[in-house]
Design a protein around this motif. Structure first.
Motif, PDB file in Angstrom:
ATOM      1  N   THR A   1      78.010  64.312 -60.913  1.00 15.04           N
ATOM      2  CA  THR A   1      77.399  65.061 -59.568  1.00 15.04           C
ATOM      3  C   THR A   1      77.580  63.782 -58.492  1.00 15.04           C
ATOM      4  OG1 THR A   1      75.462  64.429 -60.358  1.00 15.04           O
ATOM      5  CG2 THR A   1      75.996  66.569 -60.732  1.00 15.04           C
ATOM      6  N   VAL A   2      77.415  64.638 -57.463  1.00 15.09           N
ATOM      7  CA  VAL A   2      77.587  63.798 -56.122  1.00 15.09           C
ATOM      8  C   VAL A   2      76.567  64.211 -55.283  1.00 15.09           C
ATOM      9  CG1 VAL A   2      80.156  63.248 -56.051  1.00 15.09           C
ATOM     10  CG2 VAL A   2      79.279  65.246 -54.836  1.00 15.09           C
ATOM     11  N   ASN A   3      76.005  63.424 -54.304  1.00 15.01           N
ATOM     12  CA  ASN A   3      74.741  63.664 -53.444  1.00 15.01           C
ATOM     13  C   ASN A   3      75.265  64.674 -52.267  1.00 15.01           C
ATOM     14  OD1 ASN A   3      72.885  62.397 -54.911  1.00 15.01           O
ATOM     15  ND2 ASN A   3      73.775  60.644 -53.875  1.00 15.01           N
ATOM     16  N   LYS A   4      76.544  64.594 -51.984  1.00 17.49           N
ATOM     17  CA  LYS A   4      77.009  65.280 -50.635  1.00 17.49           C
ATOM     18  C   LYS A   4      78.545  65.701 -50.813  1.00 17.49           C
ATOM     19  CE  LYS A   4      77.351  61.120 -47.884  1.00 17.49           C
ATOM     20  NZ  LYS A   4      76.641  60.040 -47.273  1.00 17.49           N
ATOM     21  N   ASN A   5      79.010  66.409 -49.911  1.00 13.22           N
ATOM     22  CA  ASN A   5      80.441  66.785 -49.887  1.00 13.22           C
ATOM     23  C   ASN A   5      81.064  65.932 -48.970  1.00 13.22           C
ATOM     24  OD1 ASN A   5      82.754  68.399 -50.158  1.00 13.22           O
ATOM     25  ND2 ASN A   5      82.148  69.746 -48.435  1.00 13.22           N
ATOM     26  N   ASP A   6      81.425  64.602 -49.617  1.00 11.02           N
ATOM     27  CA  ASP A   6      82.197  63.588 -48.782  1.00 11.02           C
ATOM     28  C   ASP A   6      83.185  63.249 -49.860  1.00 11.02           C
ATOM     29  OD1 ASP A   6      81.995  61.227 -46.890  1.00 11.02           O
ATOM     30  OD2 ASP A   6      81.943  60.133 -48.757  1.00 11.02           O
TER      31      ASP A   6
ATOM     32  N   ILE B   1      83.301  61.717 -53.643  1.00 18.72           N
ATOM     33  CA  ILE B   1      83.748  62.522 -54.689  1.00 18.72           C
ATOM     34  C   ILE B   1      84.972  61.791 -55.440  1.00 18.72           C
ATOM     35  CG2 ILE B   1      85.474  64.679 -55.026  1.00 18.72           C
ATOM     36  CD1 ILE B   1      84.048  65.861 -52.622  1.00 18.72           C
ATOM     37  N   LEU B   2      85.743  61.077 -54.728  1.00 24.32           N
ATOM     38  CA  LEU B   2      86.704  60.218 -55.077  1.00 24.32           C
ATOM     39  C   LEU B   2      86.265  59.130 -56.307  1.00 24.32           C
ATOM     40  CD1 LEU B   2      89.269  59.930 -52.387  1.00 24.32           C
ATOM     41  CD2 LEU B   2      89.648  61.327 -54.321  1.00 24.32           C
TER      42      LEU B   2
ATOM     43  N   ASP C   1      80.479  74.132 -53.459  1.00 27.86           N
ATOM     44  CA  ASP C   1      79.958  73.407 -52.201  1.00 27.86           C
ATOM     45  C   ASP C   1      80.763  72.149 -52.138  1.00 27.86           C
ATOM     46  OD1 ASP C   1      79.195  72.128 -54.876  1.00 27.86           O
ATOM     47  OD2 ASP C   1      76.909  72.275 -54.295  1.00 27.86           O
ATOM     48  N   LEU C   2      81.631  71.613 -52.805  1.00 28.90           N
ATOM     49  CA  LEU C   2      82.694  70.591 -52.614  1.00 28.90           C
ATOM     50  C   LEU C   2      83.934  71.125 -52.258  1.00 28.90           C
ATOM     51  CD1 LEU C   2      81.338  68.323 -55.986  1.00 28.90           C
ATOM     52  CD2 LEU C   2      80.396  68.390 -53.251  1.00 28.90           C
ATOM     53  N   ASN C   3      84.534  70.611 -51.113  1.00 22.41           N
ATOM     54  CA  ASN C   3      85.675  70.775 -50.624  1.00 22.41           C
ATOM     55  C   ASN C   3      86.359  69.692 -49.565  1.00 22.41           C
ATOM     56  OD1 ASN C   3      84.468  71.329 -48.310  1.00 22.41           O
ATOM     57  ND2 ASN C   3      84.864  73.556 -48.237  1.00 22.41           N
ATOM     58  N   ALA C   4      85.442  68.618 -49.548  1.00 22.73           N
ATOM     59  CA  ALA C   4      85.907  67.640 -48.782  1.00 22.73           C
ATOM     60  C   ALA C   4      87.177  66.780 -49.124  1.00 22.73           C
ATOM     61  CB  ALA C   4      84.981  66.393 -48.659  1.00 22.73           C
TER      62      ALA C   4
ATOM     63  N   ALA D   1      91.799  65.354 -57.548  1.00 19.06           N
ATOM     64  CA  ALA D   1      92.953  64.590 -58.448  1.00 19.06           C
ATOM     65  C   ALA D   1      93.412  63.446 -57.759  1.00 19.06           C
ATOM     66  CB  ALA D   1      94.001  65.357 -58.489  1.00 19.06           C
ATOM     67  N   GLY D   2      92.997  63.163 -56.290  1.00 23.41           N
ATOM     68  CA  GLY D   2      93.448  61.896 -55.589  1.00 23.41           C
ATOM     69  C   GLY D   2      92.973  60.658 -56.318  1.00 23.41           C
ATOM     70  N   ALA D   3      91.794  60.891 -57.035  1.00 23.19           N
ATOM     71  CA  ALA D   3      91.110  59.816 -57.723  1.00 23.19           C
ATOM     72  C   ALA D   3      92.061  59.172 -58.629  1.00 23.19           C
ATOM     73  CB  ALA D   3      89.792  60.312 -58.355  1.00 23.19           C
ATOM     74  N   THR D   4      92.826  60.023 -59.436  1.00 21.47           N
ATOM     75  CA  THR D   4      93.881  59.350 -60.326  1.00 21.47           C
ATOM     76  C   THR D   4      94.716  58.417 -59.935  1.00 21.47           C
ATOM     77  OG1 THR D   4      95.505  61.376 -60.179  1.00 21.47           O
ATOM     78  CG2 THR D   4      93.464  61.509 -62.017  1.00 21.47           C
TER      79      THR D   4
END
Length: 127
Positions: free
Chosen positions: A10-15, A19-20, A51-54, A58-61
């Motif tokens: 999980t993350v704390n905010k849509n950032d 997310i990455l 609630d996550l769309n920032a 997949a960019g994390a890969t």
């Protein structure tokens, strides 16, 4: 044999950065704790809650050495009422000789509540 390795965090905010970074952390834990090399990964499916769309997780890969050619697909998680929010889920499909019972599924942060039956065996290794 192709086996699926599940994971979530999980993350704390849509950032975008959060997310990455959370996705990188999760993928690194999955590969390290299961002794998987990027070349052994067939493909990865990543979902996020509505609630996550920032950013696209997949960019994390592309931030992880060796993952440049691993096929990744992103999707939105089914919006079930009262489900865990700000959650990133991963299904990493790998070529392995391991039996299902040897696979370590990784649940981090608030996502441990999704599969407490699987995280109990990994509790000593989690943060």
């Amino acid at each position: 044999m192709i086996r699926g390795i599940r994971g979530a965090t999980t993350v704390n905010k849509n950032d975008e950065e959060e997310i990455l970074q959370a996705t990188v952390e999760l993928l690194k834990d999955i590969t390290q704790k299961n002794a998987v090399q990027p070349e052994e990964i067939s493909h990865i499916i990543i979902t996020m809650t509505q609630d996550l769309n920032a950013t696209f997780p997949a960019g994390a890969t592309r931030m992880i050495e060796g993952f440049e050619r691993v096929p990744v697909m992103c999707a939105q998680e089914i919006p079930v009422p009262n489900s865990l929010q700000k959650c990133i889920r991963v299904m990493c499909n790998v070529n392995t000789e391991k039996k299902q019972g040897e696979i370590q599924h990784i649940y981090l942060k608030e996502a441990v509540q999704l599969r407490p039956d699987l995280t109990l065996t990994n509790k000593s290794e989690s943060r």
